[in-house]
Design a protein around this motif. Structure first.
Motif, PDB file in Angstrom:
ATOM      1  N   ALA A 128      61.233  36.715  28.382  1.00 60.96           N
ATOM      2  CA  ALA A 128      60.624  37.691  27.462  1.00 60.96           C
ATOM      3  C   ALA A 128      60.193  38.937  28.237  1.00 60.96           C
ATOM      4  O   ALA A 128      60.402  40.079  27.792  1.00 60.96           O
ATOM      5  N   SER A 129      59.629  38.726  29.415  1.00 61.53           N
ATOM      6  CA  SER A 129      59.193  39.867  30.228  1.00 61.53           C
ATOM      7  C   SER A 129      60.389  40.642  30.774  1.00 61.53           C
ATOM      8  O   SER A 129      60.355  41.876  30.857  1.00 61.53           O
ATOM      9  N   ILE A 130      61.452  39.925  31.124  1.00 60.57           N
ATOM     10  CA  ILE A 130      62.661  40.602  31.635  1.00 60.57           C
ATOM     11  C   ILE A 130      63.237  41.518  30.542  1.00 60.57           C
ATOM     12  O   ILE A 130      63.575  42.677  30.799  1.00 60.57           O
ATOM     13  N   PHE A 131      63.328  41.008  29.324  1.00 60.60           N
ATOM     14  CA  PHE A 131      63.877  41.820  28.220  1.00 60.60           C
ATOM     15  C   PHE A 131      62.975  43.011  27.911  1.00 60.60           C
ATOM     16  O   PHE A 131      63.431  44.125  27.681  1.00 60.60           O
ATOM     17  N   ARG A 132      61.691  42.767  27.908  1.00 66.46           N
ATOM     18  CA  ARG A 132      60.731  43.830  27.586  1.00 66.46           C
ATOM     19  C   ARG A 132      60.794  44.933  28.644  1.00 66.46           C
ATOM     20  O   ARG A 132      60.775  46.117  28.325  1.00 66.46           O
ATOM     21  N   SER A 133      60.899  44.524  29.922  1.00 66.56           N
ATOM     22  CA  SER A 133      60.972  45.510  30.999  1.00 66.56           C
ATOM     23  C   SER A 133      62.267  46.307  30.896  1.00 66.56           C
ATOM     24  O   SER A 133      62.286  47.517  31.141  1.00 66.56           O
ATOM     25  N   ALA A 134      63.380  45.638  30.532  1.00 63.96           N
ATOM     26  CA  ALA A 134      64.662  46.333  30.380  1.00 63.96           C
ATOM     27  C   ALA A 134      64.541  47.399  29.293  1.00 63.96           C
ATOM     28  O   ALA A 134      64.919  48.567  29.496  1.00 63.96           O
ATOM     29  N   LEU A 135      64.002  47.024  28.146  1.00 60.95           N
ATOM     30  CA  LEU A 135      63.882  47.970  27.028  1.00 60.95           C
ATOM     31  C   LEU A 135      63.058  49.182  27.441  1.00 60.95           C
ATOM     32  O   LEU A 135      63.422  50.328  27.145  1.00 60.95           O
ATOM     33  N   GLU A 136      61.982  48.914  28.161  1.00 56.41           N
ATOM     34  CA  GLU A 136      61.094  50.009  28.550  1.00 56.41           C
ATOM     35  C   GLU A 136      61.800  51.006  29.465  1.00 56.41           C
ATOM     36  O   GLU A 136      61.501  52.195  29.441  1.00 56.41           O
ATOM     37  N   ALA A 194      69.666  47.841  27.896  1.00 57.38           N
ATOM     38  CA  ALA A 194      69.803  46.773  26.900  1.00 57.38           C
ATOM     39  C   ALA A 194      69.401  45.441  27.527  1.00 57.38           C
ATOM     40  O   ALA A 194      69.761  45.181  28.672  1.00 57.38           O
ATOM     41  N   PRO A 195      68.689  44.578  26.793  1.00 53.78           N
ATOM     42  CA  PRO A 195      68.457  43.224  27.290  1.00 53.78           C
ATOM     43  C   PRO A 195      69.790  42.511  27.503  1.00 53.78           C
ATOM     44  O   PRO A 195      70.674  42.597  26.634  1.00 53.78           O
ATOM     45  N   ARG A 196      69.958  41.868  28.628  1.00 57.51           N
ATOM     46  CA  ARG A 196      71.205  41.154  28.931  1.00 57.51           C
ATOM     47  C   ARG A 196      71.003  39.678  28.616  1.00 57.51           C
ATOM     48  O   ARG A 196      70.270  38.977  29.324  1.00 57.51           O
ATOM     49  N   GLU A 202      64.705  45.404  18.320  1.00 53.11           N
ATOM     50  CA  GLU A 202      64.503  46.075  17.044  1.00 53.11           C
ATOM     51  C   GLU A 202      63.101  46.688  16.970  1.00 53.11           C
ATOM     52  O   GLU A 202      62.929  47.844  16.592  1.00 53.11           O
ATOM     53  N   ALA A 203      62.114  45.887  17.383  1.00 56.25           N
ATOM     54  CA  ALA A 203      60.737  46.389  17.316  1.00 56.25           C
ATOM     55  C   ALA A 203      60.516  47.537  18.298  1.00 56.25           C
ATOM     56  O   ALA A 203      59.710  48.428  18.054  1.00 56.25           O
ATOM     57  N   PHE A 204      61.243  47.523  19.398  1.00 58.40           N
ATOM     58  CA  PHE A 204      61.068  48.573  20.405  1.00 58.40           C
ATOM     59  C   PHE A 204      61.809  49.841  20.011  1.00 58.40           C
ATOM     60  O   PHE A 204      61.496  50.925  20.490  1.00 58.40           O
ATOM     61  N   GLY A 205      62.842  49.666  19.159  1.00 60.91           N
ATOM     62  CA  GLY A 205      63.677  50.806  18.768  1.00 60.91           C
ATOM     63  C   GLY A 205      64.924  50.946  19.635  1.00 60.91           C
ATOM     64  O   GLY A 205      65.386  52.052  19.876  1.00 60.91           O
ATOM     65  N   GLY A 206      65.449  49.809  20.140  1.00 56.52           N
ATOM     66  CA  GLY A 206      66.706  49.774  20.887  1.00 56.52           C
ATOM     67  C   GLY A 206      66.499  49.995  22.359  1.00 56.52           C
ATOM     68  O   GLY A 206      65.381  50.220  22.779  1.00 56.52           O
ATOM     69  N   PRO A 207      67.560  49.913  23.173  1.00 56.00           N
ATOM     70  CA  PRO A 207      68.938  49.609  22.812  1.00 56.00           C
ATOM     71  C   PRO A 207      69.159  48.129  22.437  1.00 56.00           C
ATOM     72  O   PRO A 207      68.389  47.274  22.837  1.00 56.00           O
ATOM     73  N   ALA A 208      70.229  47.908  21.647  1.00 51.00           N
ATOM     74  CA  ALA A 208      70.537  46.553  21.172  1.00 51.00           C
ATOM     75  C   ALA A 208      70.945  45.661  22.345  1.00 51.00           C
ATOM     76  O   ALA A 208      71.537  46.146  23.311  1.00 51.00           O
TER      77      ALA A 208
END
Ligand code: UD1
Length: 352
Positions: free
Chosen positions: A226-234, A238-240, A296-302
């Motif tokens: 969850a933290s890896i995806f959140r950091s990627a979005l920021e 894109a979350p991998r 989606e909540a962050f506003g992308g990327p997908a």
């Protein structure tokens, strides 16, 4: 109650501190404030304003003796977490997690503190629970590299090789720790049980599932997905999503985890030396769904589903929360939709 919370400056520990104070408990924190986890805090440690802080290592008996003075119960959250980088991490994991727990338990016996809530993990189970249409409940066979390369991610039946269906893991499932961190978490449980048997104390082990929420540490080799995806979005990436994104987990919000700790402190001491509980939302989601909800909540990327895999990852680990509800009265309150919406923009713990 006067509670010592070890690791109270950490991600989960600091939420336990907040919940315990809100419930009217007197709280003392023991935390090493390791530089690898904590940046310098010239203005004081966030979340610990007005809390008595003992800075020191849980392996240091003198420090632990001081921290235990006047305490009724211990909530032991201090640990080295994550999966680690390689085998060279072993001494640090075993030292902090197991020697540290042994030093704490010995000190609790000296101080006559008889209540322990231990932060354990779903990693003690290894794989989740699987069922073969022909052979019933079976341990999943290891996933072979050529199957994974071909995109066959579901673990096969060890007897007939057919695809298994997954189910909920109960606390009675035999432990099968498969990495260093898992081995040290299970050893902590065994040490706590040995302490309880010889002192008459009571220990509760909370097997946390995939914890997420505000102030989760940023992306590091030790971070959860969850933290890896959140950091990627920021950072605009894109979350991998590995495998096909269909791997199931139970994502449980950190404020629910904190409430599970309080419920454990309020419960009557367990009859057995140590009683383990899954701490989970009870509503599993795939890693692909989680990536999608966050993006989606962050506003992308997908998210991108990459088909990559990490050897040693388990496919599905989904918990039954029934025992914690029946015996501790604990039920997770934060829904996946609300929790992920909040987490998409919640502050993360700054990198040291
Ligand atoms: C995690 C923790 C574990 C903890 C447990 C319960 C880590 C590394 N693992 O185990 O210590 O005890 O939760 O709280 O902290 N994935 C991706 N993309 C990525 C990274 C991972 O798709 O960039 C996938 C993985 O392949 C895996 C899933 O996400 O299928 C979960 O990974 P992760 O959070 O690392 O580990 P868990 O096995 O769930």
């Amino acid at each position: 109650m006067h509670i010592l919370i070890t690791g109270g400056a950490g991600f989960i520990g600091s939420h336990v501190v907040a919940a315990a104070r809100a419930a009217g408990h007197e709280v003392r924190v023991l935390d090493a404030l390791l530089p690898a986890v904590h940046p310098g805090y010239p203005d004081g440690v966030p979340g610990l304003d007005g809390v008595e802080l003992v800075t020191g290592d849980v392996r240091d008996a003198g420090t632990v003796d001081r921290a235990l003075a006047g305490v009724d119960a211990v909530c032991h959250q201090a640990a080295m977490v994550g999966l680690g980088v390689d085998v060279q991490d072993m001494p640090a994991y075993a030292g902090i997690n197991d020697l540290g727990t042994a030093v704490l338990l010995a000190a609790m016996a000296r101080a006559d503190v008889g209540r322990l809530v231990l932060a354990s993990s779903m990693v003690v189970y290894g794989e989740g629970r699987y069922e073969c249409p022909e052979h019933g409940v079976v341990p999943a066979a290891p996933r072979r590299r050529d199957d994974l390369d071909a995109g066959r991610f579901e673990p096969p039946c060890p007897v007939c090789g057919r695809q298994l269906s997954w189910g909920e893991v109960g606390e009675g499932t035999p432990a099968d720790p498969r990495n260093t961190y898992a081995a040290t978490k299970l050893a902590q449980e065994h040490l706590a049980a040995a302490w309880a048997r010889s002192t008459g104390g009571g220990a509760i082990a909370l097997r946390y599932h995939n914890v997420y929420g505000p102030h989760m540490p940023r992306d590091t080799p030790y971070a959860g997905v969850a933290s890896i995806f959140r950091s990627a979005l920021e950072s605009g990436r894109a979350p991998r999503v590995f495998e096909d994104g269909g791997q199931q987990r139970d994502f449980v919000h950190v404020t629910d985890v904190a409430q599970a700790n309080l419920a454990s402190l309020a419960a009557p001491p367990p009859e057995a030396a140590l009683r383990a509980y899954n701490v989970a939302s009870g509503v599993p989601h795939t890693v692909g769904d989680m990536a999608g909800a966050l993006a989606e909540a962050f506003g992308g990327p997908a998210p991108e589903v990459t088909g990559e895999y990490r050897i040693g990852d388990v496919r599905h680990v989904v918990a039954s929360p029934a025992r914690a509800e029946a015996e501790l009265g604990f039920r997770a309150q934060v829904t996946f939709a609300d929790g992920m919406r909040e987490f998409a923009t919640a502050p993360l713990r700054p990198a040291p």
